[in-house]
Write an enzyme that holds these catalytic residues in place. Structure first.
Site, PDB file in Angstrom:
ATOM      1  N   ASP A  13       0.840  -1.253   0.052  1.00  0.00           N
ATOM      2  CA  ASP A  13       0.101  -0.072  -0.131  1.00  0.00           C
ATOM      3  C   ASP A  13       0.870   1.245  -0.106  1.00  0.00           C
ATOM      4  O   ASP A  13       0.564   2.394   0.466  1.00  0.00           O
ATOM      5  CB  ASP A  13      -0.991  -0.048   1.312  1.00  0.00           C
ATOM      6  CG  ASP A  13      -1.749  -1.237   1.255  1.00  0.00           C
ATOM      7  OD1 ASP A  13      -2.294  -1.711   0.276  1.00  0.00           O
ATOM      8  OD2 ASP A  13      -1.988  -1.752   2.314  1.00  0.00           O
ATOM      9  N   LYS A  16       2.196   2.075  -5.111  1.00  0.00           N
ATOM     10  CA  LYS A  16       2.843   1.533  -6.192  1.00  0.00           C
ATOM     11  C   LYS A  16       2.133   1.705  -7.697  1.00  0.00           C
ATOM     12  O   LYS A  16       2.664   2.008  -8.718  1.00  0.00           O
ATOM     13  CB  LYS A  16       3.169  -0.019  -6.097  1.00  0.00           C
ATOM     14  CG  LYS A  16       4.060  -0.406  -4.989  1.00  0.00           C
ATOM     15  CD  LYS A  16       4.486  -1.714  -4.960  1.00  0.00           C
ATOM     16  CE  LYS A  16       3.299  -2.551  -4.312  1.00  0.00           C
ATOM     17  NZ  LYS A  16       2.788  -1.968  -3.164  1.00  0.00           N
ATOM     18  N   LYS A  18       0.075   3.825  -8.714  1.00  0.00           N
ATOM     19  CA  LYS A  18       0.085   5.312  -9.259  1.00  0.00           C
ATOM     20  C   LYS A  18       1.384   5.506  -9.627  1.00  0.00           C
ATOM     21  O   LYS A  18       1.804   6.110 -10.904  1.00  0.00           O
ATOM     22  CB  LYS A  18       0.153   6.438  -8.143  1.00  0.00           C
ATOM     23  CG  LYS A  18       0.552   7.737  -8.846  1.00  0.00           C
ATOM     24  CD  LYS A  18       0.271   8.925  -7.639  1.00  0.00           C
ATOM     25  CE  LYS A  18       1.175  10.021  -8.365  1.00  0.00           C
ATOM     26  NZ  LYS A  18       1.080  11.285  -7.736  1.00  0.00           N
ATOM     27  N   ALA A  39      -3.562  -8.189  -4.056  1.00  0.00           N
ATOM     28  CA  ALA A  39      -3.112  -6.552  -4.175  1.00  0.00           C
ATOM     29  C   ALA A  39      -3.996  -5.633  -4.462  1.00  0.00           C
ATOM     30  O   ALA A  39      -5.167  -6.190  -4.792  1.00  0.00           O
ATOM     31  CB  ALA A  39      -1.947  -6.786  -5.323  1.00  0.00           C
ATOM     32  N   GLY A  40      -3.880  -4.627  -4.005  1.00  0.00           N
ATOM     33  CA  GLY A  40      -4.963  -3.541  -4.433  1.00  0.00           C
ATOM     34  C   GLY A  40      -4.218  -2.256  -4.963  1.00  0.00           C
ATOM     35  O   GLY A  40      -3.368  -1.730  -4.100  1.00  0.00           O
ATOM     36  N   HIS A  41      -4.542  -2.046  -6.139  1.00  0.00           N
ATOM     37  CA  HIS A  41      -3.574  -0.671  -6.891  1.00  0.00           C
ATOM     38  C   HIS A  41      -4.651  -0.009  -7.514  1.00  0.00           C
ATOM     39  O   HIS A  41      -5.618  -0.058  -8.063  1.00  0.00           O
ATOM     40  CB  HIS A  41      -2.711  -1.310  -8.074  1.00  0.00           C
ATOM     41  CG  HIS A  41      -1.582  -2.032  -7.562  1.00  0.00           C
ATOM     42  ND1 HIS A  41      -0.885  -2.765  -8.324  1.00  0.00           N
ATOM     43  CD2 HIS A  41      -1.177  -2.364  -6.180  1.00  0.00           C
ATOM     44  CE1 HIS A  41       0.160  -3.488  -7.470  1.00  0.00           C
ATOM     45  NE2 HIS A  41      -0.022  -3.224  -6.328  1.00  0.00           N
ATOM     46  N   THR A  42      -4.762   1.312  -6.723  1.00  0.00           N
ATOM     47  CA  THR A  42      -5.626   2.432  -7.075  1.00  0.00           C
ATOM     48  C   THR A  42      -4.890   3.400  -8.095  1.00  0.00           C
ATOM     49  O   THR A  42      -4.052   3.842  -7.600  1.00  0.00           O
ATOM     50  CB  THR A  42      -5.961   3.201  -5.794  1.00  0.00           C
ATOM     51  OG1 THR A  42      -6.810   2.216  -5.005  1.00  0.00           O
ATOM     52  CG2 THR A  42      -7.320   4.089  -5.843  1.00  0.00           C
ATOM     53  N   GLN A 221       2.133  -6.074  -3.017  1.00  0.00           N
ATOM     54  CA  GLN A 221       2.617  -6.172  -1.653  1.00  0.00           C
ATOM     55  C   GLN A 221       3.688  -5.540  -1.348  1.00  0.00           C
ATOM     56  O   GLN A 221       4.054  -4.255  -2.231  1.00  0.00           O
ATOM     57  CB  GLN A 221       2.553  -7.615  -0.967  1.00  0.00           C
ATOM     58  CG  GLN A 221       1.325  -8.446  -1.188  1.00  0.00           C
ATOM     59  CD  GLN A 221       1.013  -8.910  -2.340  1.00  0.00           C
ATOM     60  OE1 GLN A 221       1.651  -9.517  -2.936  1.00  0.00           O
ATOM     61  NE2 GLN A 221      -0.330  -8.821  -2.437  1.00  0.00           N
ATOM     62  N   THR A 296      -7.538  -1.427  -0.133  1.00  0.00           N
ATOM     63  CA  THR A 296      -8.441  -1.410  -1.123  1.00  0.00           C
ATOM     64  C   THR A 296      -9.072  -2.862  -1.606  1.00  0.00           C
ATOM     65  O   THR A 296     -10.003  -2.688  -1.916  1.00  0.00           O
ATOM     66  CB  THR A 296      -7.331  -1.364  -2.516  1.00  0.00           C
ATOM     67  OG1 THR A 296      -6.477  -0.206  -2.070  1.00  0.00           O
ATOM     68  CG2 THR A 296      -7.974  -0.922  -3.659  1.00  0.00           C
ATOM     69  N   ASP A 330       2.008  14.701   1.374  1.00  0.00           N
ATOM     70  CA  ASP A 330       1.032  15.619   1.931  1.00  0.00           C
ATOM     71  C   ASP A 330       0.331  15.494   2.926  1.00  0.00           C
ATOM     72  O   ASP A 330      -0.183  16.048   3.598  1.00  0.00           O
ATOM     73  CB  ASP A 330       0.321  15.887   0.601  1.00  0.00           C
ATOM     74  CG  ASP A 330      -0.419  14.707   0.176  1.00  0.00           C
ATOM     75  OD1 ASP A 330       0.404  13.738  -0.441  1.00  0.00           O
ATOM     76  OD2 ASP A 330      -1.838  14.520   0.067  1.00  0.00           O
TER      77      ASP A 330
HETATM   78  P1  IMP Z   1      -2.540 -12.986   2.167  1.00  0.00           P
HETATM   79  O1  IMP Z   1      -1.486 -12.422   1.018  1.00  0.00           O
HETATM   80  O2  IMP Z   1      -3.970 -12.755   1.717  1.00  0.00           O
HETATM   81  O3  IMP Z   1      -2.124 -14.439   2.512  1.00  0.00           O
HETATM   82  O4  IMP Z   1      -2.242 -12.100   3.436  1.00  0.00           O
HETATM   83  C1  IMP Z   1      -1.007 -12.200   4.125  1.00  0.00           C
HETATM   84  C2  IMP Z   1      -0.689 -10.880   4.698  1.00  0.00           C
HETATM   85  O5  IMP Z   1      -0.298  -9.868   3.764  1.00  0.00           O
HETATM   86  C3  IMP Z   1      -1.865 -10.095   5.471  1.00  0.00           C
HETATM   87  O6  IMP Z   1      -1.068  -9.319   6.588  1.00  0.00           O
HETATM   88  C4  IMP Z   1      -2.345  -9.295   4.313  1.00  0.00           C
HETATM   89  O7  IMP Z   1      -2.987  -7.971   5.037  1.00  0.00           O
HETATM   90  C5  IMP Z   1      -1.046  -8.739   3.747  1.00  0.00           C
HETATM   91  N1  IMP Z   1      -1.272  -8.329   2.366  1.00  0.00           N
HETATM   92  C6  IMP Z   1      -1.801  -9.119   1.266  1.00  0.00           C
HETATM   93  N2  IMP Z   1      -1.541  -8.462   0.200  1.00  0.00           N
HETATM   94  C7  IMP Z   1      -1.624  -7.160   0.444  1.00  0.00           C
HETATM   95  C8  IMP Z   1      -1.390  -5.937  -0.116  1.00  0.00           C
HETATM   96  O8  IMP Z   1      -1.523  -5.917  -1.335  1.00  0.00           O
HETATM   97  N3  IMP Z   1      -1.120  -4.916   0.546  1.00  0.00           N
HETATM   98  C9  IMP Z   1      -0.965  -4.946   1.921  1.00  0.00           C
HETATM   99  N4  IMP Z   1      -1.029  -5.808   2.560  1.00  0.00           N
HETATM  100  C10 IMP Z   1      -1.323  -7.058   1.939  1.00  0.00           C
END
Ligand code: IMP
Length: 422
Positions: A13, A16, A18, A39-42, A221, A296, A330
């Site tokens: 988070d 990346k 952006k 993953a969550g990319h906004t 991640q 996300t 910011d």
């Molecule tokens: P998993 O990847 O779903 O097995 O989760 C394992 C750990 O990685 C947990 O603490 C999740 O919250 C964290 N995690 C997995 N993907 C992300 C991401 O894209 N951003 C932030 N934390 C993540």
């Protein structure tokens, strides 16, 4: 620009999506090399917001996008994401998306097992995204995963499913879960089989196509969630560091020329695990609200804390990072004082790295340096001249402590809210 990797240096988070989107124009291809739809990319372009989980962020700019062999693919989630992105006006074709046929699939059994195990772990739970990532990677290492190429031949697919269920049903039985039949898995895969195969390509072919292109590798991640070097066991199940790039992308080690690490100007994490600079006070709440720190993927509130130079330095060293992009500066605009963690004390001994023994984690006392806040808006700044002196001092101190140069500073979620420092 040479072939460049963009990886997160904290717990994910970092922004990346952006930065990948900002730089994407300079590259011909964008490649995801690990992780899955956890993953969550906004990405914000003008007044449009795109949320991506599995598709490489370059797809927004119509770049050739590759889901490399190191990614675990949930086909149902992938097609749902493709549909959403197409509804937003971006066409996804076999010309701009390729999936390596070596990718392992995430199926409903993986999602269920992830959630079931987490629900039984009580206080020891990892806080996973519940999307089946861990069980899918376990099956890969256990040599029982179903890979994209297994969908090519019905007989092979049936054998692979039987093999997979032999293991899963043993586990499910002991967990008191309903047993699964191969018919159910076939019913799950049949409707998506042709479609996933239509995007799939042999790794060798992808590699050959990529060899004539300028490539950006898009990490998911962050370094502290790396299964080898992160805060184990509170990590994800893939290697998130630069060392994973070649294997996960269908390429060789010499195809990566540069790694840019992405850092948030403070620290956040979702899920359980150690977080030495976590702020459970009002300042933590301030960072969460000001930085809109909500996951996300899962919608969970992110834990927030001060910038931790100890952890970041470690990630930089282990991934050969020479340049960084600093995001969300910011968010700190209104703070009176800002702290940076420069070392740890455990039982009176000073550390400049995170000791790996879990037993030491709850004894860590962060050593802080305090910096005066700038108390002026930096939001939307597009050049270094627009930044207050005290904000520049904060950035410089991060560069000194981490031994790298900030080549990009992000001052807001939009593409144009970015400073190139060179
Ligand atoms: P998993 O990847 O779903 O097995 O989760 C394992 C750990 O990685 C947990 O603490 C999740 O919250 C964290 N995690 C997995 N993907 C992300 C991401 O894209 N951003 C932030 N934390 C993540």
């Amino acid at each position: 620009m040479k072939n460049t990797a963009i990886i997160g240096l904290q717990w994910g988070d970092e922004g990346k999506g952006k930065i990948v989107d900002f730089l994407a124009d300079k590259f011909d291809a964008i490649v995801r090399f690990q992780g899955g739809h956890n993953a969550g990319h906004t990405i914000k372009v003008g007044d449009k917001t795109y949320k991506l989980s599995l598709l490489p962020s370059g797809i927004i700019r119509g770049k050739f996008s590759v889901i490399g062999s190191g990614v675990v693919v949930d086909p149902i989630a992938l097609f749902a994401e493709i549909q959403k992105i197409e509804e937003a006006g971006i066409k996804i074709t076999h010309q701009n998306l390729a999936i390596s046929e070596n990718c392992c699939l995430i199926l409903s059994v993986h999602r269920e097992l992830d959630q079931l195990l987490e629900s039984k772990k009580g206080e020891n739970k990892i806080g996973t995204t519940g999307r089946g990532i861990g069980p899918a990677y376990e099956d890969r290492a256990g040599r029982r995963a179903i890979r994209v190429c297994d969908l090519l031949d019905e007989k092979t697919l049936n054998e692979r499913i039987e093999n997979l269920l032999f293991y899963h049903n043993l586990l499910r039985q002991s967990l008191g879960a309903k047993l699964i039949t191969s018919k159910e898995i076939i019913a799950e895969l049949s409707p998506i089989r042709e479609r996933i195969l239509s995007y799939s390509r042999p790794a060798f072919e992808i590699s050959r196509d990529l060899s004539s292109k300028k490539i950006m590798f898009e990490g998911a991640q962050g370094a502290l969630l790396d299964v080898t070097y992160g805060t184990y066991p509170f990590v994800t199940s893939s290697n998130t560091m630069a060392g994973q790039i070649a294997l996960g992308s269908c390429l060789g080690v010499s195809d990566l020329h540069k790694t840019i690490g992405i850092l948030k100007a403070y620290t956040t994490r979702v899920g359980s695990g150690p977080f030495p600079t976590e702020l459970t006070c009002e300042i933590g709440k301030f960072l969460r609200i000001e930085g809109n720190e909500v996951g996300t993927v899962t919608g969970r509130d992110r834990r927030c804390g001060w910038f931790d130079a100890v952890l970041v330095r470690q990630a930089i060293q282990l991934s050969s990072v020479k340049e960084i992009a600093l995001t969300k500066v910011d968010v700190l605009d209104k703070l009176e004082k800002i702290k940076i963690c420069v070392g740890y004390k455990v039982d009176g001994k000073t550390y400049d790295y995170l000791p790996q023994s879990n037993a030491m984690w709850n004894k860590i006392e962060p050593i802080y340096e305090e910096i005066e806040g700038w108390k002026e808006s930096t939001a939307g700044a597009k050049s270094l001249d627009e930044l207050p002196k005290k904000a520049l001092k904060y950035i410089k101190r991060i560069e000194e402590l981490c031994g790298v140069k900030a080549v990009i500073i992000s001052t807001g979620p939009k593409r144009e809210e970015t400073i190139l420092t060179n």
